[in-house]
Write a protein that holds these residues in place. Structure first.
Motif, PDB file in Angstrom:
ATOM      1  N   ALA A  49       0.836  -1.208   0.000  1.00  0.00           N
ATOM      2  CA  ALA A  49       0.000   0.000   0.000  1.00  0.00           C
ATOM      3  C   ALA A  49       0.860   1.244   0.000  1.00  0.00           C
ATOM      4  O   ALA A  49       1.320   1.695   1.061  1.00  0.00           O
ATOM      5  CB  ALA A  49      -0.924  -0.016   1.211  1.00  0.00           C
ATOM      6  N   GLY A  87       4.702   2.766 -11.753  1.00  0.00           N
ATOM      7  CA  GLY A  87       5.316   3.994 -12.272  1.00  0.00           C
ATOM      8  C   GLY A  87       4.774   4.291 -13.643  1.00  0.00           C
ATOM      9  O   GLY A  87       5.008   3.541 -14.583  1.00  0.00           O
ATOM     10  N   GLU A  88       4.019   5.400 -13.733  1.00  0.00           N
ATOM     11  CA  GLU A  88       3.386   5.721 -15.003  1.00  0.00           C
ATOM     12  C   GLU A  88       4.483   5.894 -16.058  1.00  0.00           C
ATOM     13  O   GLU A  88       5.559   6.432 -15.789  1.00  0.00           O
ATOM     14  CB  GLU A  88       2.569   6.999 -14.825  1.00  0.00           C
ATOM     15  CG  GLU A  88       1.495   7.158 -15.847  1.00  0.00           C
ATOM     16  CD  GLU A  88       2.047   7.653 -17.169  1.00  0.00           C
ATOM     17  OE1 GLU A  88       3.020   8.412 -17.132  1.00  0.00           O
ATOM     18  OE2 GLU A  88       1.536   7.272 -18.218  1.00  0.00           O
TER      19      GLU A  88
HETATM   20  C1  LIG Z   1      -4.172  -1.939 -12.169  1.00  0.00           C
HETATM   21  C2  LIG Z   1      -3.453  -1.112 -11.147  1.00  0.00           C
HETATM   22  C3  LIG Z   1      -2.894  -1.733 -10.038  1.00  0.00           C
HETATM   23  C4  LIG Z   1      -2.226  -0.971  -9.071  1.00  0.00           C
HETATM   24  N1  LIG Z   1      -1.702  -1.607  -7.977  1.00  0.00           N
HETATM   25  C5  LIG Z   1      -1.082  -0.860  -7.034  1.00  0.00           C
HETATM   26  C6  LIG Z   1      -0.566  -1.498  -5.861  1.00  0.00           C
HETATM   27  O1  LIG Z   1      -0.683  -2.709  -5.690  1.00  0.00           O
HETATM   28  N2  LIG Z   1       0.040  -0.727  -4.919  1.00  0.00           N
HETATM   29  C7  LIG Z   1       0.171   0.639  -5.065  1.00  0.00           C
HETATM   30  O2  LIG Z   1       0.717   1.284  -4.179  1.00  0.00           O
HETATM   31  N3  LIG Z   1      -0.301   1.271  -6.187  1.00  0.00           N
HETATM   32  C8  LIG Z   1      -0.925   0.548  -7.156  1.00  0.00           C
HETATM   33  N4  LIG Z   1      -1.412   1.170  -8.290  1.00  0.00           N
HETATM   34  C9  LIG Z   1      -1.308   2.620  -8.420  1.00  0.00           C
HETATM   35  C10 LIG Z   1      -0.258   3.027  -9.440  1.00  0.00           C
HETATM   36  O3  LIG Z   1       1.019   2.752  -8.946  1.00  0.00           O
HETATM   37  C11 LIG Z   1      -0.444   4.516  -9.747  1.00  0.00           C
HETATM   38  O4  LIG Z   1      -1.662   4.673 -10.428  1.00  0.00           O
HETATM   39  C12 LIG Z   1       0.719   5.046 -10.609  1.00  0.00           C
HETATM   40  O5  LIG Z   1       1.886   5.114  -9.828  1.00  0.00           O
HETATM   41  C13 LIG Z   1       0.425   6.427 -11.191  1.00  0.00           C
HETATM   42  O6  LIG Z   1       0.098   7.348 -10.163  1.00  0.00           O
HETATM   43  P1  LIG Z   1      -1.296   8.150 -10.226  1.00  0.00           P
HETATM   44  O7  LIG Z   1      -2.341   7.214 -10.611  1.00  0.00           O
HETATM   45  O8  LIG Z   1      -1.440   8.919  -8.969  1.00  0.00           O
HETATM   46  O9  LIG Z   1      -1.092   9.174 -11.436  1.00  0.00           O
HETATM   47  P2  LIG Z   1      -0.403  10.622 -11.302  1.00  0.00           P
HETATM   48  O10 LIG Z   1       0.875  10.494 -10.583  1.00  0.00           O
HETATM   49  O11 LIG Z   1      -1.411  11.588 -10.826  1.00  0.00           O
HETATM   50  O12 LIG Z   1      -0.080  10.910 -12.845  1.00  0.00           O
HETATM   51  C14 LIG Z   1      -1.163  11.195 -13.728  1.00  0.00           C
HETATM   52  C15 LIG Z   1      -0.535  11.627 -15.031  1.00  0.00           C
HETATM   53  O13 LIG Z   1       0.163  12.837 -14.841  1.00  0.00           O
HETATM   54  C16 LIG Z   1       1.337  12.875 -15.655  1.00  0.00           C
HETATM   55  N5  LIG Z   1       2.491  13.054 -14.781  1.00  0.00           N
HETATM   56  C17 LIG Z   1       2.547  12.851 -13.453  1.00  0.00           C
HETATM   57  N6  LIG Z   1       3.768  13.141 -12.973  1.00  0.00           N
HETATM   58  C18 LIG Z   1       4.508  13.564 -14.021  1.00  0.00           C
HETATM   59  C19 LIG Z   1       5.849  14.012 -14.181  1.00  0.00           C
HETATM   60  N7  LIG Z   1       6.709  14.117 -13.145  1.00  0.00           N
HETATM   61  N8  LIG Z   1       6.252  14.345 -15.414  1.00  0.00           N
HETATM   62  C20 LIG Z   1       5.404  14.256 -16.476  1.00  0.00           C
HETATM   63  N9  LIG Z   1       4.133  13.845 -16.390  1.00  0.00           N
HETATM   64  C21 LIG Z   1       3.687  13.507 -15.179  1.00  0.00           C
HETATM   65  C22 LIG Z   1       1.391  11.538 -16.389  1.00  0.00           C
HETATM   66  O14 LIG Z   1       0.779  11.669 -17.648  1.00  0.00           O
HETATM   67  C23 LIG Z   1       0.508  10.645 -15.514  1.00  0.00           C
HETATM   68  O15 LIG Z   1      -0.130   9.589 -16.221  1.00  0.00           O
HETATM   69  C24 LIG Z   1      -2.106   0.432  -9.248  1.00  0.00           C
HETATM   70  C25 LIG Z   1      -2.671   1.054 -10.365  1.00  0.00           C
HETATM   71  C26 LIG Z   1      -3.334   0.296 -11.320  1.00  0.00           C
HETATM   72  C27 LIG Z   1      -3.935   0.986 -12.512  1.00  0.00           C
END
Ligand SMILES: Cc1cc2nc3c(=O)[nH]c(=O)nc-3n(C[C@H](O)[C@H](O)[C@H](O)COP(=O)(O)OP(=O)(O)OC[C@H]3O[C@@H](n4cnc5c(N)ncnc54)[C@H](O)[C@@H]3O)c2cc1C
Ligand SMILES: CC/C=C\C/C=C\C/C=C\C/C=C/C(=O)SCCNC(=O)CCNC(=O)[C@H](O)C(C)(C)COP(=O)(O)OP(=O)(O)OC[C@H]1O[C@@H](n2cnc3c(N)ncnc32)[C@H](O)[C@@H]1OP(=O)(O)O
Length: 642
Positions: free
Chosen positions: A130, A416-417
Motif C-alpha cells: 500500500a 510507475g506511469e
Molecule cells: C491496475 C493497477 C494496479 C495498481 N496496484 C497498485 C498497488 O498494488 N500498490 C500501489 O501502491 N499502487 C498501485 N497502483 C497505483 C499506481 O502505482 C499509480 O496509479 C501510478 O503510480 C500512477 O500514479 P497516479 O495514478 O497517482 O497518477 P499521477 O501520478 O497523478 O499521474 C497522472 C498523469 O500525470 C502525468 N504526470 C505525473 N507526474 C509527471 C511528471 N513528473 N512528469 C510528467 N508527467 C507527469 C502523467 O501523464 C501521468 O499519467 C495500481 C494502479 C493500477 C492501474
C-alpha cells in the motif's frame, strides 16, 4: 504448414530450461484432470461479485490440490499453476506473491523474516503493498500518510491527515488482505524523514473484520483485473510497535535515533522487482493475444487471391502478417530481456541485502524504468492489433482479447506511469552525455558506452550488424540532441526544472530509442547464443523482422533513399519467410485452452461450432423472451399500435 523446428525445444528456450518447459506441460495436464480448478462458467458471463467469488473459490481449491501438482517451494512451477488456474483477472493473493513477499524479503530484517515471512509463505496471512494514495502516485516525495514515532510507548502512530492521503489502488487491499506493507512518511520529533515501509495488520485474523482505527474497502470496478479487489485504506491515529518498521536498511532506535539507509532509494525494491519481471509478464500477455489471432487467422477464410475457387486464409494477406508478425518478434525479444532484468534484480537484492552494495541500483533503475515503459506500451499496441486482426469475432468477449488488453495496458500505469519512468531514464542519459562532454567517457556504464562512439557512414548492401549500427546512431543522436537542447536553455538562464520540462518530449523520445536499442541488442545476443540450428534459423527470421520493423517504425532518416527501400524489401521478405513458422512460434509458448480462456483461440480450431455453443450459453439466452421485453417493450409496441 509444417514447422521447421521442434516446439518443445523452443518452449525450453522461452522458459529457460527443458525441465521447466516439461514441468509446465505436466502441470497443465494435471489441472485439466481436476474440474474444480476450472472456471465454473465463462468469466465474461459473470458480474463483479460473482467473479471475485469465483476467484476466491478457485484459490481455495488450488491451495488444496497444490501439493499434489507442484513442488510448493518451486517459484516457477507455482507461477505457472497460478496462471493456469487463476488466469489474469486478479485474485486475493495476486499481490501477496508479487509485492508483499518480495517487499518483506527486500526490506525486512532477519528477525522480521522470522516473524512474518514464514507465515506469509504458508499463506497464514494475506498481504499487499500500500503506497499509492488518492492524491499521489507518481510523486512519492509528496505522499501524505504519516508514521510518527512515540518514544514514550515505542510505537509509530500511523495517520491519514486528509482525504488525499487515503491509500488508493493497492491490489488486494480492499477486501482480501489482512496485512499490508504500508509506505508512510517517517516522522521523528517533527522531522519528516520521507517514505518508509511499515508492516501493518489491517484485519482481525479470526474474523477478517477491519481493526479499530482502520477504514478499508474496495475502490469499485476497473477497466480489467475485476476478479480481484483494489482498495482504499485510511488510518485514524493507528498505533503499531517500533518493530513494525521494516528495518533491514533504515532503523529507529528506542530513543528515537534514526539510522539512515545506505541509499536513499533502497526502500523502493518492491517496485524494482515488479518492473524487472514485467517484460516477461507482458510478453506472455502479448503471446496470449497473438496465439488467438494467428490460430484464428489460419482458420478464417475471407476473400480471394490467385485461386478464385476458394477463399484465402486471412493469414496469407501481407497486411495481416505486417500487423501480427512484428509482435511475435517483440514477444520473444521481451522474454529475452526479462531473463536479463530478473537476473540483474536477483543479483542486486543479494548485493544489497548481504553486502550493503548498492552500486547496481542506478543502472537497474534506469534500465527497468525504460523497459517497463516501452514493453507495456508496445504490448498494448500488439494486443490491439491482434484483436482488430480478428474482425468482429475479435471484438466478442469470446475471443477474450479485450480482457487481455485491459490487464496488459494497466502496466502502462502501475509500477510507475510510463511518462514518469521514461523521464527517469532520461536523467540517466543526460548525465551520461554530460560525462562525455566533460571528457569522462571512461566513467560511462556499459549500456550507454555507444553514446561516445563516432557516427558511422551509411552504406549498402547492409548486414544485420549494420542495421543495428544505424539504429544505435539514431538513438545516440536523439540523446545528444535532447541533452544539448536542455543545456542550452539552462546556459541561457532558464532554471533546470523549467528547462527540463521544456525538453521533456525530446527527452522521452531519447529514452524510448535507447530502450528499443537495448531490446534489439538483447534479442540478437540471445538468438546468437542458441545452439540448436533449427531454432536459431527461425529466430533469426524473427530478428530480421524485428530490426527492419524497428528502423521503419522509429522513422529512421537516411540520405540514401535506396537504403530505405532495401530495409522495406528486407522486412516484407522476412514476413513472407516467417509465414510457415508463425503458428508454431506461438504454439511453443504452450498455453493450454484452459489458460487462454478464448473460444476463438482453441487448439481444435472448430471456431464456428465453439462460438455458437458459447453464445447459446450466454445468460441472455436462458429464456427466449427476456423479462424486460415483457415488462417494457411489448407494452410499448402495443401502445404504438393503438
Ligand atoms: C491496475 C493497477 C494496479 C495498481 N496496484 C497498485 C498497488 O498494488 N500498490 C500501489 O501502491 N499502487 C498501485 N497502483 C497505483 C499506481 O502505482 C499509480 O496509479 C501510478 O503510480 C500512477 O500514479 P497516479 O495514478 O497517482 O497518477 P499521477 O501520478 O497523478 O499521474 C497522472 C498523469 O500525470 C502525468 N504526470 C505525473 N507526474 C509527471 C511528471 N513528473 N512528469 C510528467 N508527467 C507527469 C502523467 O501523464 C501521468 O499519467 C495500481 C494502479 C493500477 C492501474
Ligand atoms: C511479476 C510482475 C508481473 C506482473 C504484474 C502483475 C500484477 C501487478 C499489478 C499491479 C502492481 C502495481 C503496484 C504498484 O503500482 S506499486 C506503486 C508504484 N508506484 C511507483 O512506481 C511510483 C513511481 N514514482 C517513483 O518511483 C518516484 O517518485 C520517482 C523515481 C519517479 C521520483 O522519485 P524522487 O523524486 O524521489 O527521485 P528523483 O528526484 O526523481 O531522483 C533522485 C535520484 O534517485 C534515483 N532513483 C529514483 N528512484 C530510484 C530507484 N528505485 N533506484 C535507484 N535510483 C533511484 C534517480 O535516478 C535520481 O538519481 P540521479 O539522477 O543520479 O540524481
Amino acid at each position: 504448414m509444417t514447422a521447421t523446428f521442434d516446439t518443445d525445444r523452443m518452449a525450453a528456450v522461452i522458459y529457460g530450461s527443458e525441465k521447466l518447459a516439461s514441468r509446465r506441460r505436466e502441470i497443465s495436464a494435471a489441472v485439466s484432470r481436476i474440474p474444480e480448478l476450472h472456471d465454473s462458467r465463462p468469466l465474461p458471463f459473470m458480474d463483479r461479485l460473482e467473479k471475485v467469488t469465483e476467484m476466491t473459490r478457485k484459490l481455495a481449491a488450488l491451495n488444496k490440490h497444490l501439493p499434489d501438482i507442484i513442488d510448493p517451494n518451486d517459484y516457477e512451477e507455482g507461477l505457472h499453476l497460478y496462471h493456469e488456474v487463476m488466469g489474469m483477472e486478479g485474485h486475493p493473493l495476486a499481490l501477496h506473491e508479487v509485492m508483499f513477499i518480495p517487499g518483506l524479503i527486500g526490506q525486512g530484517s532477519d528477525e522480521q523474516y522470522e516473524k512474518w515471512l514464514g507465515r506469509a509463505r504458508r499463506r497464514e496471512i494475506i498481504g499487499c503493498y500500500a503506497q499509492t494514495e488518492l492524491g499521489h502516485g507518481s510523486n512519492l516525495r509528496s505522499l501524505e500518510t504519516t508514521a510518527s514515532y512515540d518514544p514514550s510507548t515505542r510505537e509509530f502512530i500511523i495517520h491519514t491527515p486528509q482525504i488525499t492521503a487515503l491509500k488508493w489502488w493497492p491490489g488486494a487491499l480492499g477486501k482480501s488482505s489482512n496485512y499490508a506493507i504500508v509506505v508512510a512518511n517517517l516522522i521523528i520529533r517533527d522531522r519528516n524523514l520521507g517514505p518508509h515501509p511499515f508492516m501493518v495488520q489491517l484485519r482481525d485474523e479470526e474474523t477478517h473484520r477491519p481493526l479499530q482505527g482502520i477504514t478499508v474497502g474496495d475502490i469499485g470496478p476497473k477497466m480489467a483485473f475485476n476478479g480481484g479487489d483494489n482498495g482504499f485504506l485510511g488510518f485514524d491515529n493507528y498505533r503499531i510497535p517500533l518493530g513494525n518498521l521494516l528495518n533491514r536498511h533504515a532503523r529507529v532506535e528506542e530513543d528515537g535515533i534514526y539510522v539512515k539507509p545506505p541509499h536513499a532509494k533502497v526502500g523502493h525494491s518492491a517496485m524494482i522487482r515488479v518492473r524487472s519481471h514485467m517484460a516477461t509478464g507482458q510478453a506472455w500477455l502479448l503471446a496470449h493475444s497473438l496465439i488467438i489471432a494467428v490460430r484464428y487467422s489460419a482458420v478464417r477464410r475471407q476473400g480471394f487471391l490467385e485461386d478464385k475457387t476458394r477463399e484465402v486464409k486471412i493469414l496469407d494477406y501481407q497486411t495481416q502478417q505486417y500487423r501480427l508478425f512484428p509482435s511475435i518478434a517483440r514477444a520473444y525479444a521481451f522474454i529475452f530481456c526479462g531473463f536479463e532484468t530478473i537476473r540483474l534484480y536477483d543479483q542486486l537484492i543479494l548485493d544489497v541485502n548481504k553486502h550493503g552494495n548498492t552500486s547496481g541500483m542506478a543502472d537497474l533503475h534506469a534500465l527497468t524504468s525504460g523497459l517497463k515503459s516501452v514493453v507495456t506500451y508496445q504490448t498494448g499496441e500488439g494486443i490491439e492489433q491482434a484483436r482488430m486482426a480478428c474482425g468482429g469475432h475479435g471484438y466478442s468477449m469470446a475471443s477474450y482479447i479485450s480482457e487481455i488488453y485491459g490487464v496488459a495496458i494497466g502496466g502502462c500505469t502501475y509500477e510507475g506511469e510510463n511518462m514518469v519512468m521514461l523521464l527517469q531514464l532520461a536523467r540517466y542519459l543526460v548525465k551520461s552525455v554530460e560525462l562525455i562532454k566533460n571528457g569522462k567517457s571512461k566513467e560511462l556504464g556499459p549500456m550507454v558506452a555507444y553514446l561516445a562512439e563516432p557516427d558511422t557512414q551509411e552504406k549498402t548492401p547492409l548486414e544485420l550488424k549494420d542495421y543495428v549500427k544505424l539504429f544505435q546512431m539514431m538513438s545516440k543522436r536523439q540523446s545528444w540532441k535532447a541533452t544539448e537542447r536542455y543545456l542550452k536553455l539552462v546556459e541561457g538562464g532558464v532554471s533546470r526544472d523549467v528547462a527540463w520540462n521544456k525538453t521533456a518530449v525530446e527527452l522521452t523520445r531519447a529514452s524510448r530509442l535507447h530502450t528499443r536499442l537495448y531490446i534489439m541488442e538483447t534479442f540478437i545476443r540471445r538468438v546468437s547464443s542458441i545452439e540448436d540450428m533449427n531454432l536459431r534459423m527461425v529466430l533469426r527470421d524473427l530478428v530480421n523482422v524485428h530490426v527492419n520493423y524497428e528502423l521503419l517504425d522509429c522513422g529512421i532518416y537516411l540520405h540514401d533513399v535506396s537504403l530505405l527501400d532495401s530495409i522495406k524489401n528486407q522486412l516484407y521478405s522476412s514476413l513472407h519467410s516467417l509465414r510457415p513458422n508463425a503458428l508454431s512460434l506461438l504454439d511453443s509458448f504452450q498455453f493450454s485452452d484452459i489458460q487462454l480462456r478464448s473460444v476463438l483461440g482453441r487448439r481444435d480450431g472448430h471456431v464456428y461450432e465453439n462460438l455458437f455453443e458459447w453464445a447459446k450459453s450466454s445468460p441472455l439466452n436462458v429464456s427466449d423472451v427476456l423479462p424486460s421485453v415483457d415488462r417494457y417493450l411489448r407494452p410499448m409496441m402495443e401502445k404504438a399500435k393503438l
